[in-house]
Design a protein around this motif. Structure first.
Motif, PDB file in Angstrom:
ATOM      1  N   GLU A  86      -6.219  -1.216  -2.280  1.00 26.66           N
ATOM      2  CA  GLU A  86      -5.290  -0.223  -2.837  1.00 26.66           C
ATOM      3  C   GLU A  86      -3.881  -0.774  -3.049  1.00 26.66           C
ATOM      4  O   GLU A  86      -2.952  -0.042  -3.372  1.00 26.66           O
ATOM      5  CB  GLU A  86      -5.240   1.030  -1.948  1.00 26.66           C
ATOM      6  CG  GLU A  86      -4.630   0.812  -0.580  1.00 26.66           C
ATOM      7  CD  GLU A  86      -5.614   0.357   0.491  1.00 26.66           C
ATOM      8  OE1 GLU A  86      -5.267   0.457   1.666  1.00 26.66           O
ATOM      9  OE2 GLU A  86      -6.717  -0.097   0.165  1.00 26.66           O
ATOM     10  N   LYS A 141       3.111   4.077  -1.482  1.00 28.33           N
ATOM     11  CA  LYS A 141       3.148   4.673  -2.821  1.00 28.33           C
ATOM     12  C   LYS A 141       4.515   5.264  -3.183  1.00 28.33           C
ATOM     13  O   LYS A 141       4.639   5.996  -4.153  1.00 28.33           O
ATOM     14  CB  LYS A 141       2.073   5.769  -2.940  1.00 28.33           C
ATOM     15  CG  LYS A 141       0.662   5.256  -2.697  1.00 28.33           C
ATOM     16  CD  LYS A 141       0.297   4.149  -3.660  1.00 28.33           C
ATOM     17  CE  LYS A 141      -1.107   3.644  -3.400  1.00 28.33           C
ATOM     18  NZ  LYS A 141      -1.310   2.290  -3.856  1.00 28.33           N
ATOM     19  N   THR A 143       0.825  -1.213   0.000  1.00 32.07           N
ATOM     20  CA  THR A 143       0.000   0.000   0.000  1.00 32.07           C
ATOM     21  C   THR A 143       0.861   1.265   0.000  1.00 32.07           C
ATOM     22  O   THR A 143       0.325   2.364  -0.122  1.00 32.07           O
ATOM     23  CB  THR A 143      -0.937   0.029   1.222  1.00 32.07           C
ATOM     24  OG1 THR A 143      -0.161  -0.021   2.414  1.00 32.07           O
ATOM     25  CG2 THR A 143      -1.919  -1.131   1.181  1.00 32.07           C
TER      26      THR A 143
END
Length: 146
Positions: free
Chosen positions: A104, A77, A75
Motif C-alpha cells: 500500500e 495517507k 503508508t
C-alpha cells in the motif's frame, strides 16, 4: 557540554523506534509515550508531531541534537508535518522515507510530505526488514556525532 544525539521525528507507527534500534546497534527497544534519550539517539513520540500544541517540545529538544532524521511513512495517507516545519531547527535535517516496500506504499506522497515540511532532498528510503537499506543512512547520521 551535553552529548549531542540523532533526533528522530515522525508520526506514530512511522518507524522511529525501529530506526533508533538500528542506530543503537540492534536489540529490542520498547515503544514508550515520552522522549527517550539513548546513547546515540533521541527518540520522540509520534503525538508530539501530531499535536500542534506539542511542537514546541520537539523544537526545544533539538538543542540536544547533532542532526535530525524526519521520517515519512509511505503508508500514511495524509501529510504529517506542518508546512516548513523543518525551518524551525538549526541542525542538519535528513528526510527518511519508511515502509516503501509495503504493497500500500505511496512513496511520492511521502516525498511530498517531506518537501512541504521544508526538508531538502535527497530523501533516504529505508526498510526496517532489510538492515542493508539502512547502512548508508546510519553511516551518514553517525558522522554527525562528535
Amino acid at each position: 557540554m551535553r552529548k549531542k544525539r540523532i533526533m528522530i521525528v515522525g508520526a506514530g507507527r512511522s518507524g522511529k523506534t525501529t530506526l533508533a534500534s538500528f542506530l543503537e546497534g540492534g536489540g529490542a527497544i520498547r515503544r514508550v509515550p515520552n522522549m527517550v534519550y539513548r546513547s546515540v539517539t533521541l527518540d520522540t513520540p509520534g503525538p508530539y508531531l501530531e499535536s500542534p500544541w506539542m511542537h514546541h517540545h520537539l523544537i526545544a529538544s533539538a538543542q540536544d541534537a547533532c542532526c535530525i532524521a524526519m521520517l515519512a511513512s509511505a503508508t500514511e495517507k495524509r501529510f504529517t508535518y506542518p508546512p516548513e516545519f523543518a525551518k524551525a531547527f538549526r541542525v542538519p535535517i535528513f528526510g527518511v522515507i519508511t515502509k516503501g516496500d509495503l504493497s500500500e506504499a505511496d512513496i511520492e506522497m511521502a516525498r511530498q510530505d517531506l518537501m512541504q515540511a521544508g526538508v531538502n532532498p535527497p530523501y533516504h528510503e529505508i526498510n526496517g526488514q532489510d538492515p542493508e537499506s539502512m547502512r548508508a543512512l546510519k553511516e551518514l547520521l553517525l558522522s554527525f556525532i562528535g
